[in-house]
Design a protein around this motif. Structure first.
Motif, PDB file in Angstrom:
ATOM      1  N   ALA A  32       0.812  -1.218   0.000  1.00  0.00           N
ATOM      2  CA  ALA A  32       0.000   0.000   0.000  1.00  0.00           C
ATOM      3  C   ALA A  32       0.845   1.268   0.000  1.00  0.00           C
ATOM      4  O   ALA A  32       0.507   2.245  -0.675  1.00  0.00           O
ATOM      5  N   VAL A  33       1.929   1.262   0.752  1.00  0.00           N
ATOM      6  CA  VAL A  33       2.749   2.477   0.869  1.00  0.00           C
ATOM      7  C   VAL A  33       3.372   2.867  -0.470  1.00  0.00           C
ATOM      8  O   VAL A  33       3.272   4.019  -0.904  1.00  0.00           O
ATOM      9  N   SER A  34       4.014   1.912  -1.148  1.00  0.00           N
ATOM     10  CA  SER A  34       4.645   2.229  -2.428  1.00  0.00           C
ATOM     11  C   SER A  34       3.595   2.565  -3.491  1.00  0.00           C
ATOM     12  O   SER A  34       3.816   3.419  -4.365  1.00  0.00           O
ATOM     13  N   THR A  35       2.429   1.925  -3.417  1.00  0.00           N
ATOM     14  CA  THR A  35       1.350   2.210  -4.358  1.00  0.00           C
ATOM     15  C   THR A  35       0.848   3.636  -4.169  1.00  0.00           C
ATOM     16  O   THR A  35       0.628   4.370  -5.143  1.00  0.00           O
ATOM     17  N   SER A  63      -5.945  -1.086   9.868  1.00  0.00           N
ATOM     18  CA  SER A  63      -5.707   0.329  10.179  1.00  0.00           C
ATOM     19  C   SER A  63      -4.227   0.684  10.269  1.00  0.00           C
ATOM     20  O   SER A  63      -3.821   1.803   9.918  1.00  0.00           O
ATOM     21  N   GLU A  64      -3.416  -0.257  10.701  1.00  0.00           N
ATOM     22  CA  GLU A  64      -1.977   0.009  10.828  1.00  0.00           C
ATOM     23  C   GLU A  64      -1.370   0.391   9.476  1.00  0.00           C
ATOM     24  O   GLU A  64      -0.543   1.309   9.383  1.00  0.00           O
ATOM     25  N   ILE A  65      -1.806  -0.288   8.424  1.00  0.00           N
ATOM     26  CA  ILE A  65      -1.315   0.012   7.076  1.00  0.00           C
ATOM     27  C   ILE A  65      -1.808   1.380   6.625  1.00  0.00           C
ATOM     28  O   ILE A  65      -1.066   2.154   6.012  1.00  0.00           O
ATOM     29  N   VAL A  66      -3.048   1.693   6.951  1.00  0.00           N
ATOM     30  CA  VAL A  66      -3.624   2.995   6.592  1.00  0.00           C
ATOM     31  C   VAL A  66      -2.786   4.110   7.211  1.00  0.00           C
ATOM     32  O   VAL A  66      -2.449   5.100   6.532  1.00  0.00           O
ATOM     33  N   PHE A  67      -2.418   3.969   8.456  1.00  0.00           N
ATOM     34  CA  PHE A  67      -1.641   5.000   9.139  1.00  0.00           C
ATOM     35  C   PHE A  67      -0.216   5.087   8.583  1.00  0.00           C
ATOM     36  O   PHE A  67       0.380   6.168   8.552  1.00  0.00           O
ATOM     37  N   LYS A  68       0.327   3.963   8.129  1.00  0.00           N
ATOM     38  CA  LYS A  68       1.649   3.993   7.490  1.00  0.00           C
ATOM     39  C   LYS A  68       1.606   4.818   6.206  1.00  0.00           C
ATOM     40  O   LYS A  68       2.513   5.595   5.909  1.00  0.00           O
ATOM     41  N   VAL A  69       0.538   4.629   5.428  1.00  0.00           N
ATOM     42  CA  VAL A  69       0.361   5.404   4.194  1.00  0.00           C
ATOM     43  C   VAL A  69       0.250   6.887   4.518  1.00  0.00           C
ATOM     44  O   VAL A  69       0.840   7.736   3.847  1.00  0.00           O
ATOM     45  N   LEU A  70      -0.498   7.197   5.567  1.00  0.00           N
ATOM     46  CA  LEU A  70      -0.657   8.595   5.989  1.00  0.00           C
ATOM     47  C   LEU A  70       0.689   9.221   6.350  1.00  0.00           C
ATOM     48  O   LEU A  70       0.988  10.355   5.960  1.00  0.00           O
ATOM     49  N   GLN A  71       1.485   8.477   7.100  1.00  0.00           N
ATOM     50  CA  GLN A  71       2.778   8.981   7.547  1.00  0.00           C
ATOM     51  C   GLN A  71       3.750   9.163   6.384  1.00  0.00           C
ATOM     52  O   GLN A  71       4.593  10.064   6.389  1.00  0.00           O
ATOM     53  N   ASP A  72       3.597   8.302   5.369  1.00  0.00           N
ATOM     54  CA  ASP A  72       4.579   8.263   4.288  1.00  0.00           C
ATOM     55  C   ASP A  72       4.208   9.138   3.093  1.00  0.00           C
ATOM     56  O   ASP A  72       5.020   9.323   2.190  1.00  0.00           O
ATOM     57  N   SER A  73       2.983   9.662   3.065  1.00  0.00           N
ATOM     58  CA  SER A  73       2.559  10.444   1.907  1.00  0.00           C
ATOM     59  C   SER A  73       1.837  11.711   2.339  1.00  0.00           C
ATOM     60  O   SER A  73       1.467  11.867   3.497  1.00  0.00           O
TER      61      SER A  73
END
Length: 245
Positions: A32-35, A63-73
């Motif tokens: 998800a993060v790289s996408t 939700s953990e993945i969602v928050f990683k995306v938020l932090q990274d983008s």
């Protein structure tokens, strides 16, 4: 019109379904993060995320993945799937998510919709997913007898400002959005309408623009390469400069 690329999460992976059938889930991206980074580099401002496990479990699972995306983008995120309580709404919105989507709750728990709109206003969206015009719920595993326009009008009365409409029969099929149903919906309520399901090409984006919708969610078309995200965003930008929006 806002273009919202989509990430559907199941068991921590980016997947796509066909017509909402969980058995058709297949991985479409590395993570998800790289996408999300790719979407952002193409010019996207928003990301539409669905927690598929959450939709069935009735509480957040990915939700953990969602928050990683938020932090990274720098993307704004709207999230749906398993949001059935004020605690979950508070959890997401207090941790940086821009908008939460109530789906089954819109049908089964009108009190939650009213209360959340009173608390968060435009940060509450309602997802109306329909099969043959009737609203589906519980991760699309159940279909009600409620007409999609009837539910939309009810949501408008509650103060909901954003409605995400999906014709389940078109979702993940690349057969084009249901323009007739979307047009009817857009004329039936004053809410901002976001189209979801079936978008397959730049021509579909142009058709949705013609309906003067607020937004369009694109998923499978981006992962298959059928739709160029940068071109779609540029087309919407051009329309804005022409004074349409």
């Amino acid at each position: 019109m806002v273009i919202l690329p989509a990430i559907d999460l199941k068991d921590g992976e980016c997947v796509r379904l066909v017509k909402g059938d969980y058995s058709t889930a297949h991985k479409v991206a590395q993570d998800a993060v790289s996408t999300a980074r790719v979407f952002e580099s193409a010019g996207a401002k928003w990301l539409h995320v669905v927690d598929l496990n959450g939709a069935k479990a009735a509480h957040p699972v990915n939700s953990e993945i969602v928050f990683k995306v938020l932090q990274d983008s720098g993307l704004k995120i709207e999230i749906g799937g398993g949001i059935r309580s004020m605690e979950t709404i508070d959890f997401y919105l207090s941790n940086g998510v821009s908008r939460v989507i109530l789906g089954s709750s819109a049908l089964n728990d009108p009190h939650l919709v009213k209360k959340s709109v009173q608390s968060y206003g435009e940060r509450i969206a309602v997802g109306i997913d329909a099969l043959n015009g009737k609203v589906a719920a519980q991760g699309w595993t159940e279909t009600s007898t409620v007409d999609y326009l009837e539910l939309a009008k009810r949501m408008e009365q509650y103060g909901v400002k954003h409605i995400i409409f999906t014709d389940i029969s078109r979702d993940g099929t690349l057969t084009g959005p249901n323009l007739e149903m979307l047009d009817r919906l857009n004329h039936a309520v004053s809410c901002h309408i976001i189209a979801s399901g079936g978008v397959s090409s730049l021509a579909d984006i142009a058709d949705l623009l013609d309906l003067k919708l607020y937004g369009a969610i694109c998923g499978k078309s981006l992962y298959t390469g059928a739709l160029d995200l940068k071109a779609a965003i540029a087309l919407c930008g051009e329309e804005k400069t022409n004074g349409m929006y």
